[in-house]
Design an enzyme around this catalytic site. Structure first.
Site, mmCIF file in Angstrom:
data_model
loop_
_atom_site.group_PDB
_atom_site.id
_atom_site.type_symbol
_atom_site.label_atom_id
_atom_site.label_comp_id
_atom_site.label_asym_id
_atom_site.label_seq_id
_atom_site.Cartn_x
_atom_site.Cartn_y
_atom_site.Cartn_z
ATOM 1 N N HIS A 1 0.850 -1.197 0.000
ATOM 2 C CA HIS A 1 0.000 0.000 0.000
ATOM 3 C C HIS A 1 0.888 1.250 0.000
ATOM 4 C CE1 HIS A 1 1.195 0.555 4.105
ATOM 5 N NE2 HIS A 1 0.957 -0.726 4.313
ATOM 6 N N ASP B 1 4.105 -4.770 3.635
ATOM 7 C CA ASP B 1 5.540 -5.082 3.686
ATOM 8 C C ASP B 1 5.752 -6.536 4.114
ATOM 9 O OD1 ASP B 1 4.653 -4.647 6.275
ATOM 10 O OD2 ASP B 1 6.306 -3.369 6.887
#
Ligand code: NAG
Ligand code: NAG
Length: 480
Positions: free
Chosen positions: A97, A379
């Protein structure tokens, strides 16, 4: 000729240096002298080659700046490059994102004042931003797999909520989408003008920031963003492991890895001292401050040019930030060395890689469904995939990072298919463990799909160093 090329190279180098030094000084947080130090001749050499595959330089401020990923013009991109007799067959995109508000607040301090309402003329700006806002606000008829339906389609709070995508985050993915559109749609005609829903495969975790990032990317990417054609599936696991998440050995690796992290932290007395100082400033026990993960919030201050918080006991400052960030770089270095994270990653990334090669193989057989796949993730999704692929030098996924798998067909030998892997626009195919030696041993300019398939079906488990040859076995065999 050689001389002229060198001259051009030097010119490009000089331009890049000037840009870097400017962008460092952009931030009032960084005194001009510090910015100059950051670009000492020692790090200058290393900045040049390859920000995606080179190991991090030890300058924490430079690393943090890369992590912020401030939208800029002239982004580098090697997507879509292949010899002219190759045809693009399918594309599989993994994204993190975009820029978000912190997940945790630093206790007893004022939260950074970041505005999460979208306004077309606020910086950073993107030509499609205004149309995006108007389109999203009319998207109430959108329907996604539950529970995605209950999420807002775009950020909209005057003071960002915890973890909310910011305007910067939206722009980062509009930019990603437009870049991919120019390459894959305009140049390589991956989708025809009458493309249909089943040619896309869209999947996101259940956070608003991932859904919104995916929508922004698609808005930049697709020629006509028709709500009826967009269907996001929901992925409950950040590893995107779907029905194959149960894997006890993976969890054992993770526990060992966390223990390693803990021990490394204990050894760093400067870090402990820094946490102590910061705890005194905000007037809470050191343990509580550490648990609040202050670097996450400090990165937000840093990336948004908002000064670090102060209390009547003093201010958190750049020196604190540098110590924690430097420790993160050191932690990543040891993580690569000790390989516990690699074990975790090989098992953690197997299901999604297995799914991806399945999709590639079907496309290679000539099926037209799911030729563009988008996984909007975190991540903690991208990092294990990078590690499992053997991209040990790859940087930790920055905001709006993109990892792309391209599948190509050789028009001269239509039964032969090849893959390319790109991380943030850099071709890393020949850095992966399944194609590292390819260029040395073969005259073929591209990496065969079989290499990736063999790796996922078998060699991943060999790399684990266990005698297992399949996922189920590797997940259940006693390791420690
Ligand atoms: C950062 O903030 C300072 C002071 O608040 C300001 O002078 C400077 O222009 C800002 N930089 C950017 C890039 O917004
Ligand atoms: C791998 O993919 C195949 C189909 O392509 C599926 O049958 C199998 O269950 C998958 N295995 C794992 C562990 O994800």
């Amino acid at each position: 000729m050689l001389f002229r090329n060198r001259f051009l190279l030097l010119l490009a180098l000089a331009a890049l240096l000037a840009f870097l030094s400017l962008s460092l000084q952009f931030f009032h947080l960084i005194p001009v002298s510090a910015a100059k130090n950051g670009l000492s001749s020692k790090s200058r050499k290393r900045i040049m080659p390859d920000p995606a595959t080179d190991p991090p330089v030890t300058d924490p401020v430079y690393e943090a700046l890369l992590y912020c990923n401030i939208p800029s013009v002239g982004e580098r991109s090697m997507e879509g490059h292949a010899p002219h007799h190759f045809k693009l067959v399918s594309v599989h995109v993994f994204i993190r994102h975009g820029d978000r508000y912190p997940l945790y607040a630093i206790p007893k301090t004022k939260r950074p004042e970041i505005d999460c309402t979208l306004v077309a003329n606020r910086k950073p700006y993107h030509p499609k931003l205004e149309a995006f806002i108007s389109h999203m606000s009319k998207g109430s008829g959108a329907s996604f797999e539950s529970p995605l339906n209950s999420l807002p389609l775009y950020p909209n709070h005057q003071l960002c909520e915890m973890g909310e995508l910011t305007q910067t985050g939206v722009v980062q993915h509009l930019q990603n989408g437009q870049l991919l559109r120019d390459i894959y749609l305009k140049k390589h005609k991956l989708l025809s003008s009458d493309w249909s829903t089943d040619q896309l495969y869209l999947e996101t975790t259940g956070k608003s920031r991932t859904l919104q990032s995916g929508l922004a990317l698609l808005y930049g990417f697709l020629p006509d963003f028709d709500w009826k054609k967009i269907y996001f599936r929901h992925q409950p696991s950040a590893l995107f492991c779907s029905g194959n998440c149960y894997c006890p050995v993976r969890n054992q690796y993770l526990e060992k890895e966390q223990r390693r992290q803990y021990l490394l932290r204990l050894k760093n007395s400067q870090l402990e001292r820094t946490y102590g100082e910061m705890a005194k400033i905000v007037d809470i026990p050191t343990k509580q401050l550490r648990a609040a993960n202050p670097i996450d919030s400090m990165l937000c201050h840093f990336c948004h040019n908002v000064s670090f918080p102060c209390t009547r006991n003093g201010c958190i400052d750049m020196e604190h930030f540098k110590v924690i960030k430097t420790h993160q770089i050191e932690d990543e270095r040891e993580r690569r060395e000790k390989k516990l994270y690699l074990g975790y990653s090989l098992l953690g990334a197997h299901p999604i890689l297995n799914q991806t090669i399945g999709r590639m193989q079907r496309a290679a057989e000539g099926r037209k469904e799911e030729i563009f796949a988008l996984y909007s993730a975190h991540d903690v999704t991208l990092s294990p995939v990078l590690s499992a692929l053997g991209l040990t030098e790859a940087r930790f996924p920055r905001f709006a990072a993109r990892l792309i798998f391209e599948l190509w067909q050789d028009r001269e030998k239509p039964s032969e298919h090849s893959v390319r892997i790109l991380y943030n626009g850099v071709d890393v195919t020949f850095h992966t463990s399944f194609c590292q030696d390819h260029q040395k041993r073969s005259l073929k300019p591209m990496c065969p799909l079989e290499n990736l398939v063999r790796f996922v079906k078998r060699d991943m488990f060999v790399a684990l160093g266990s005698s297992s040859t399949n996922y189920y076995d590797a997940c259940h065999r006693e390791r420690f």
